[in-house]
Design an enzyme around this catalytic site. Structure first.
Site, PDB file in Angstrom:
ATOM      1  CG  ASN A  39      -5.927  -1.410  -9.855  1.00  0.00           C
ATOM      2  OD1 ASN A  39      -5.491  -0.990 -10.923  1.00  0.00           O
ATOM      3  ND2 ASN A  39      -5.384  -1.112  -8.671  1.00  0.00           N
ATOM      4  CG  HIS A 124      -3.445   4.655   2.564  1.00  0.00           C
ATOM      5  ND1 HIS A 124      -3.286   3.906   1.428  1.00  0.00           N
ATOM      6  CD2 HIS A 124      -4.666   4.325   3.061  1.00  0.00           C
ATOM      7  CE1 HIS A 124      -4.373   3.160   1.239  1.00  0.00           C
ATOM      8  NE2 HIS A 124      -5.229   3.408   2.217  1.00  0.00           N
ATOM      9  NE  ARG A 149      -2.915   1.313   4.246  1.00  0.00           N
ATOM     10  CZ  ARG A 149      -2.828   0.652   3.094  1.00  0.00           C
ATOM     11  NH1 ARG A 149      -3.713  -0.277   2.786  1.00  0.00           N
ATOM     12  NH2 ARG A 149      -1.881   0.927   2.223  1.00  0.00           N
ATOM     13  CE1 TYR A 161      -1.184  -2.583  -0.893  1.00  0.00           C
ATOM     14  CE2 TYR A 161      -1.065  -2.698   1.504  1.00  0.00           C
ATOM     15  CZ  TYR A 161      -1.715  -2.298   0.346  1.00  0.00           C
ATOM     16  OH  TYR A 161      -2.887  -1.595   0.439  1.00  0.00           O
ATOM     17  CG  ASP A 212      -3.975  -3.980   3.713  1.00  0.00           C
ATOM     18  OD1 ASP A 212      -3.999  -5.223   3.828  1.00  0.00           O
ATOM     19  OD2 ASP A 212      -4.476  -3.366   2.743  1.00  0.00           O
ATOM     20  CG  HIS A 214      -2.122  -6.308   0.227  1.00  0.00           C
ATOM     21  ND1 HIS A 214      -1.989  -6.798  -1.037  1.00  0.00           N
ATOM     22  CD2 HIS A 214      -2.939  -5.232   0.124  1.00  0.00           C
ATOM     23  CE1 HIS A 214      -2.684  -6.043  -1.880  1.00  0.00           C
ATOM     24  NE2 HIS A 214      -3.281  -5.086  -1.196  1.00  0.00           N
ATOM     25  CD  GLU A 238      -7.257  -3.546   4.715  1.00  0.00           C
ATOM     26  OE1 GLU A 238      -7.186  -2.483   5.386  1.00  0.00           O
ATOM     27  OE2 GLU A 238      -7.313  -3.545   3.479  1.00  0.00           O
ATOM     28  CD  GLU A 264      -8.217  -4.839  -0.196  1.00  0.00           C
ATOM     29  OE1 GLU A 264      -8.223  -4.012   0.731  1.00  0.00           O
ATOM     30  OE2 GLU A 264      -7.272  -4.960  -0.977  1.00  0.00           O
ATOM     31  NE  ARG A 285     -10.442  -3.167   4.134  1.00  0.00           N
ATOM     32  CZ  ARG A 285     -10.396  -1.991   3.508  1.00  0.00           C
ATOM     33  NH1 ARG A 285     -11.150  -0.993   3.896  1.00  0.00           N
ATOM     34  NH2 ARG A 285      -9.567  -1.825   2.494  1.00  0.00           N
ATOM     35  CG  HIS A 314     -11.091  -1.563  -1.188  1.00  0.00           C
ATOM     36  ND1 HIS A 314     -10.991  -2.119  -2.444  1.00  0.00           N
ATOM     37  CD2 HIS A 314      -9.831  -1.326  -0.781  1.00  0.00           C
ATOM     38  CE1 HIS A 314      -9.720  -2.208  -2.779  1.00  0.00           C
ATOM     39  NE2 HIS A 314      -8.994  -1.743  -1.791  1.00  0.00           N
ATOM     40  CD  GLU A 341      -8.503   1.952   1.673  1.00  0.00           C
ATOM     41  OE1 GLU A 341      -9.289   1.032   1.358  1.00  0.00           O
ATOM     42  OE2 GLU A 341      -7.281   1.893   1.454  1.00  0.00           O
ATOM     43  CD1 TRP A 404       2.287  -7.256  -4.432  1.00  0.00           C
ATOM     44  CD2 TRP A 404       0.166  -6.599  -4.646  1.00  0.00           C
ATOM     45  NE1 TRP A 404       2.252  -5.899  -4.271  1.00  0.00           N
ATOM     46  CE2 TRP A 404       0.970  -5.473  -4.390  1.00  0.00           C
ATOM     47  CE3 TRP A 404      -1.221  -6.418  -4.821  1.00  0.00           C
ATOM     48  CZ2 TRP A 404       0.452  -4.177  -4.304  1.00  0.00           C
ATOM     49  CZ3 TRP A 404      -1.743  -5.145  -4.733  1.00  0.00           C
ATOM     50  CH2 TRP A 404      -0.912  -4.024  -4.481  1.00  0.00           C
TER      51      TRP A 404
HETATM   52  C1  GCO Z   1      -6.413  -1.132   0.375  1.00  0.00           C
HETATM   53  C2  GCO Z   1      -6.026  -2.082  -0.672  1.00  0.00           C
HETATM   54  C3  GCO Z   1      -5.443  -1.511  -1.911  1.00  0.00           C
HETATM   55  C4  GCO Z   1      -5.391  -2.595  -2.979  1.00  0.00           C
HETATM   56  C5  GCO Z   1      -5.730  -2.041  -4.309  1.00  0.00           C
HETATM   57  C6  GCO Z   1      -5.856  -3.112  -5.342  1.00  0.00           C
HETATM   58  O1  GCO Z   1      -6.607  -1.586   1.486  1.00  0.00           O
HETATM   59  O2  GCO Z   1      -6.587   0.032   0.054  1.00  0.00           O
HETATM   60  O3  GCO Z   1      -5.410  -3.214  -0.168  1.00  0.00           O
HETATM   61  O4  GCO Z   1      -4.229  -0.869  -1.728  1.00  0.00           O
HETATM   62  O5  GCO Z   1      -4.156  -3.190  -3.009  1.00  0.00           O
HETATM   63  O6  GCO Z   1      -6.923  -1.350  -4.226  1.00  0.00           O
HETATM   64  O7  GCO Z   1      -6.433  -2.595  -6.480  1.00  0.00           O
HETATM   65 MG    MG Z   2      -6.364  -3.615   1.759  1.00  0.00          MG
END
Ligand code: GCO
Ligand code: MG
Length: 404
Positions: A39, A124, A149, A161, A212, A214, A238, A264, A285, A314, A341, A404
């Site tokens: 990404n 989600h 989630r 986020y 999450d 993050h 997470e 991830e 993950r 992930h 996920e 982020w």
């Molecule tokens: C998740 C992730 C995503 C990431 C994204 C980055 O747990 O699914 O944290 O939301 O932010 O995949 O490319």
């Molecule tokens: Mg994540």
């Protein structure tokens, strides 16, 4: 007679979002697909594949999957990292796909066959405030989902986020520069227990809730958060700290029994080894695509199995339906699996990558098509050319950059 690879093409397109797809074709006319999407860095991995890997594959035997992996990994000298490992991952997936098609068997059969009847997934739910989140959770419950989630808005923050104004959350924004968000740990940490408490009250004890963070908290903040949400019995918390500082999780671990998931952004077994061997996490993950494909992911899960850690890969929208297929085939055949996920895709993405896997009632099925069971509608993909798109960046209120 052994088959040989005659072409390895890289296709980049943006049906709703950018995807990088590798298509390997053999002299016998078997086609294998692999996902190589990273990404916000799609063109780098496309170049890695086109310029440095594709020429090496021509005329090689597609059934030598492990040897090809070792050759691409060790032969490059420069190892690891998301670009390298996603490129190798795409080759690996495509070769398993070819092997399955040659054998006339779905990949999960080649991996040892089913160990479970269905693969649970988590989806989600999100909302800007608690009532909106509860509504979203209720919709997921109506779809029969039992792993959910939950992410919510935070009073005082205008972008958060995991929460979107759009019903389909997509973190990467189109445009030449990443967007910017503001974040303050205190606001978030004070809000989360209220949010999880409200959701737990609504769903009762049997629904698995995930959250999450993050990668944003310091070790002490993370430990405090994990402790403060313990009573809400999360399935996992997470990415509670930045993933590189692995020792940070020891403090969190010692402070609470909230289950922890991370990984991830990891790419190899060596990124996971310390956390797994020290039992600092409950779920690993790594995404199949970003951790070198099926062959390498299996080794990560085997290491995890020996240490009581489960896989929880992930699976956001930036993991394409091809890599998701690989994950589902692995999930069907791997004993120490926690949950997959599944963020879902737009209709257009389902059309560009028609697939044998299916999702219903909170579970995924790999389907019985030979190989990974995903096809590519090239014409439709190419109607949607690549567009620059980036994940957001974050700063604290004082202007300093934050994860982020
Ligand atoms: C998740 C992730 C995503 C990431 C994204 C980055 O747990 O699914 O944290 O939301 O932010 O995949 O490319
Ligand atoms: Mg994540």
């Amino acid at each position: 007679m052994t088959d040989r690879i005659v072409s390895a093409e890289v296709l980049v397109g943006s049906p709703t979002r950018n995807y990088v797809t590798l298509r390997i074709t053999t002299a016998d006319g078997i086609v294998g697909l692999g996902d190589a999407t990273v990404n916000g860095r799609e063109l780098s991995v496309a170049s890695y594949l086109r310029d440095h890997i594709a020429p090496l594959l021509i005329d090689t035997d597609p059934s030598r999957i492990e040897d090809t992996w070792q050759y691409l990994y060790r032969g490059a000298y420069w190892r690891r990292g998301p670009i390298t490992m996603a490129a190798i991952g795409a080759v690996d997936m495509a070769l398993w796909d070819i092997l399955g098609k040659r054998a006339g068997l779905p990949v999960y059969q080649l991996l040892g066959g089913r160990v479970r009847d269905a693969v649970p997934y988590y989806s989600h739910a999100f909302g800007w405030d608690i009532p909106a989140l509860l509504e979203s959770v209720a919709e997921h419950r109506e779809r029969g989902e039992t792993y959910i989630r939950v992410q919510s808005g935070v009073p005082g923050l205008d972008k958060v986020y995991g929460v979107s104004k759009d019903p389909n959350y997509e973190p990467a924004g189109r445009g030449a520069r990443p967007s910017e968000e503001h974040f303050e740990p205190g606001l978030y940490m004070r809000n989360l227990p209220k949010v999880l408490g409200a959701v737990r009250d609504m769903v009762g004890p049997d629904i698995h809730l995930l959250h999450d963070a993050h990668h944003r908290l310091t070790p002490t903040q993370a430990a405090r958060l994990a402790k403060s949400v313990e009573e809400f019995d999360l399935f996992w918390l997470e990415d509670v700290t930045p993933a590189e500082d692995q020792e940070a999780l020891r403090l969190v671990r010692n402070a609470s029994v909230t289950p922890l998931a991370i990984g991830e952004v990891f790419n190899t077994i060596w990124d996971c080894q310390y956390l797994i061997e020290n039992r600092l996490i409950d779920y690993i993950r790594t995404a199949i695509v970003h951790a070198g494909g099926i062959s390498h992911s299996r080794k990560i899960y085997a290491l995890a199995e020996a240490h009581g850690v489960k896989a929880g890969p992930h699976g956001p929208s930036d993991v394409s339906p091809i890599a998701l297929a690989a994950s589902i085939h692995l999930a069907a055949s791997t004993h120490n699996w926690g949950v997959q996920e599944y963020m879902g895709y737009s209709e257009l993405v389902h059309e560009v990558f028609p697939h044998a896997w299916s999702a219903s009632d909170g579970t995924l099925q790999p389907g019985d098509a030979p190989g990974l069971g995903v096809e590519l509608n090239e014409e439709l993909l190419l109607q949607h050319p690549y567009e620059p798109a980036y994940l957001p960046t974050a700063r604290r209120f004082d202007g300093s950059v934050l994860d982020w």
